[in-house]
Design an enzyme around this catalytic site. Structure first.
Site, PDB file in Angstrom:
ATOM      1  N   HIS A 134       8.270   1.549  -2.390  1.00 54.14           N
ATOM      2  CA  HIS A 134       7.600   1.111  -3.610  1.00 54.14           C
ATOM      3  C   HIS A 134       6.469   2.045  -3.993  1.00 54.14           C
ATOM      4  O   HIS A 134       5.865   2.683  -3.121  1.00 54.14           O
ATOM      5  CB  HIS A 134       7.045  -0.308  -3.402  1.00 54.14           C
ATOM      6  CG  HIS A 134       6.295  -0.468  -2.106  1.00 54.14           C
ATOM      7  ND1 HIS A 134       4.933  -0.379  -2.032  1.00 54.14           N
ATOM      8  CD2 HIS A 134       6.719  -0.659  -0.827  1.00 54.14           C
ATOM      9  CE1 HIS A 134       4.554  -0.533  -0.776  1.00 54.14           C
ATOM     10  NE2 HIS A 134       5.620  -0.700  -0.005  1.00 54.14           N
ATOM     11  N   ASP A 159       3.750  -3.378  10.896  1.00 59.87           N
ATOM     12  CA  ASP A 159       3.531  -2.855   9.539  1.00 59.87           C
ATOM     13  C   ASP A 159       2.060  -3.036   9.156  1.00 59.87           C
ATOM     14  O   ASP A 159       1.541  -4.153   9.181  1.00 59.87           O
ATOM     15  CB  ASP A 159       4.449  -3.612   8.562  1.00 59.87           C
ATOM     16  CG  ASP A 159       4.576  -2.930   7.210  1.00 59.87           C
ATOM     17  OD1 ASP A 159       3.736  -2.085   6.866  1.00 59.87           O
ATOM     18  OD2 ASP A 159       5.531  -3.278   6.479  1.00 59.87           O
ATOM     19  N   HIS A 214       2.477  -3.086  -4.609  1.00 65.15           N
ATOM     20  CA  HIS A 214       3.838  -2.927  -5.144  1.00 65.15           C
ATOM     21  C   HIS A 214       3.706  -2.750  -6.649  1.00 65.15           C
ATOM     22  O   HIS A 214       3.676  -3.700  -7.402  1.00 65.15           O
ATOM     23  CB  HIS A 214       4.706  -4.141  -4.795  1.00 65.15           C
ATOM     24  CG  HIS A 214       5.089  -4.177  -3.349  1.00 65.15           C
ATOM     25  ND1 HIS A 214       6.372  -3.969  -2.908  1.00 65.15           N
ATOM     26  CD2 HIS A 214       4.351  -4.357  -2.238  1.00 65.15           C
ATOM     27  CE1 HIS A 214       6.402  -4.019  -1.575  1.00 65.15           C
ATOM     28  NE2 HIS A 214       5.187  -4.277  -1.148  1.00 65.15           N
ATOM     29  N   ASP A 232       0.253   2.491   3.443  1.00 59.93           N
ATOM     30  CA  ASP A 232       1.146   1.461   3.961  1.00 59.93           C
ATOM     31  C   ASP A 232       2.088   2.162   4.937  1.00 59.93           C
ATOM     32  O   ASP A 232       2.770   3.115   4.551  1.00 59.93           O
ATOM     33  CB  ASP A 232       1.910   0.879   2.747  1.00 59.93           C
ATOM     34  CG  ASP A 232       2.858  -0.253   3.092  1.00 59.93           C
ATOM     35  OD1 ASP A 232       2.947  -0.624   4.267  1.00 59.93           O
ATOM     36  OD2 ASP A 232       3.507  -0.754   2.151  1.00 59.93           O
ATOM     37  N   GLU A 250      10.373   3.205   3.012  1.00 61.46           N
ATOM     38  CA  GLU A 250      10.513   2.364   4.200  1.00 61.46           C
ATOM     39  C   GLU A 250      11.955   1.952   4.457  1.00 61.46           C
ATOM     40  O   GLU A 250      12.381   0.890   4.047  1.00 61.46           O
ATOM     41  CB  GLU A 250       9.583   1.152   4.156  1.00 61.46           C
ATOM     42  CG  GLU A 250       9.564   0.329   2.883  1.00 61.46           C
ATOM     43  CD  GLU A 250       8.558  -0.822   2.960  1.00 61.46           C
ATOM     44  OE1 GLU A 250       8.392  -1.408   4.041  1.00 61.46           O
ATOM     45  OE2 GLU A 250       7.923  -1.134   1.944  1.00 61.46           O
ATOM     46  N   GLU A 285       7.946   3.434   8.152  1.00 58.82           N
ATOM     47  CA  GLU A 285       7.406   3.599   6.795  1.00 58.82           C
ATOM     48  C   GLU A 285       6.239   4.587   6.790  1.00 58.82           C
ATOM     49  O   GLU A 285       5.406   4.574   7.695  1.00 58.82           O
ATOM     50  CB  GLU A 285       6.910   2.237   6.277  1.00 58.82           C
ATOM     51  CG  GLU A 285       6.262   2.286   4.898  1.00 58.82           C
ATOM     52  CD  GLU A 285       5.871   0.905   4.387  1.00 58.82           C
ATOM     53  OE1 GLU A 285       5.626   0.015   5.225  1.00 58.82           O
ATOM     54  OE2 GLU A 285       5.802   0.729   3.160  1.00 58.82           O
TER      55      GLU A 285
HETATM   56 CO   LIG Z   1       5.533  -1.113   2.204  1.00 57.82          CO
END
Ligand SMILES: [Co+2]
Length: 299
Positions: free
Chosen positions: A161, A90, A169, A101, A194, A284
């Site tokens: 998010h 990630d 976030h 992200d 995600e 994600e």
């Molecule tokens: Co994330």
């Protein structure tokens, strides 16, 4: 920030962050092989992000098997990728605070793993489905059903998010199941979707702190070295998550981090672990969602 995400300059920074994050994620997945030192891969990927003109928006998160999120190696960590296991890689990148992200999974020592591919399919389906105004019940249901159709469970307490400048976030959540939220996806928003899938219970519990921290609020203290440490963290990372190993020039960082944690000045991220210890997969992407359409910046 909200409502102004599609300003041209901001959009270009979001897209650049996305391109760098994609490269970094793919490089990380390629380099992560059984027997290779985890810290070597993480260092290389974070270096690549900087070389390409970005900054890590958080330390590379390495999740193996039941570890779903929030672990990064510490300084001198000698851990190697195991001969078998489900790896989640990630990556976060920011350009002037504009964040991408993204994550991918890999079956170490194996190939076509259905657990790995079902969360990837769920993400693809979600990207096909998402648009401004769509209900989260519907979107979450698409993710849930795609994972379940392969015989696995979505992880219910890990969610996508919203993302704002220097804020990973930002308050809005995108559930991976249908029955968590009655809301809709707003117009003109940046979101990360995600899906996490598992053969276990379908929720994560907190473990120990995984070498990742973030600044909660600075406080003036009587100790000059603690004040200087706070200042460096604030200037370099703002409130974004950072790694202990990024502060190598502070020989006493373990001590300083512990003190600031105890004072509530720092937050320490606990690793998130599947409740039954079963393996977890995750994919994600970050998306710009507006009435004009959806752009996956990290794809
Ligand atoms: Co994330």
């Amino acid at each position: 920030m909200r409502g102004r995400q599609t300003n041209q300059d901001q959009r270009e920074k979001l897209l650049l962050a996305g391109r760098i994050a994609k490269e970094a994620r793919d490089r990380g997945i390629m380099l992560s092989e059984p027997g290779v030192r985890v810290l070597d891969v993480v260092d290389q990927v974070e270096e690549l992000i900087r070389k390409m003109g970005g900054q890590p928006a958080f330390p590379v998160n390495i999740g193996i098997d039941a570890v779903a999120a929030h672990y990064t190696p510490a300084t001198g960590d000698s851990q190697r990728f195991p001969p078998r296991g489900i790896l989640k890689f990630d990556v976060g990148v920011h350009v002037d605070g504009y964040i991408a992200d993204t994550a991918a999974s890999k079956d170490l020592g194996g190939s076509n793993n259905l657990l790995v591919s079902c969360s990837q399919s769920a993400l693809e389906q979600a990207i096909e489905t998402v648009k401004a105004g769509i209900s989260l019940r519907y979107l979450g249901g698409v993710i849930e059903r795609t994972i379940q159709s392969s015989g696995y469970r979505p992880v219910t307490n890990l969610m996508g998010h919203s993302i704002e400048r220097y804020n990973l976030h930002a308050g809005f959540s995108v559930p991976n199941v249908s029955d968590i939220s009655d809301g809709t996806v707003p117009d003109d928003i940046v979101i990360a979707i995600e899906p996490f899938a598992t053969s276990g219970k379908g929720f994560v519990v907190s473990g120990r702190i995984g070498n990742i921290f973030s600044l909660v609020r600075r406080k003036k203290l009587d100790d000059a070295s603690l004040n200087q440490f706070q200042e460096v963290i604030d200037e370099r990372y703002s409130t974004l998550p950072f790694a202990e190993r990024w502060l190598g020039e502070f020989g006493n960082r373990t001590h300083l981090l512990r003190k600031l944690l105890r004072l509530g000045i720092l937050h320490g991220y606990q690793t998130l672990i599947e409740a039954s210890g079963a393996p977890v997969s995750q994919w994600e992407h970050t998306l710009i969602v507006s009435r004009e359409g959806v752009v996956a910046t990290s794809k």
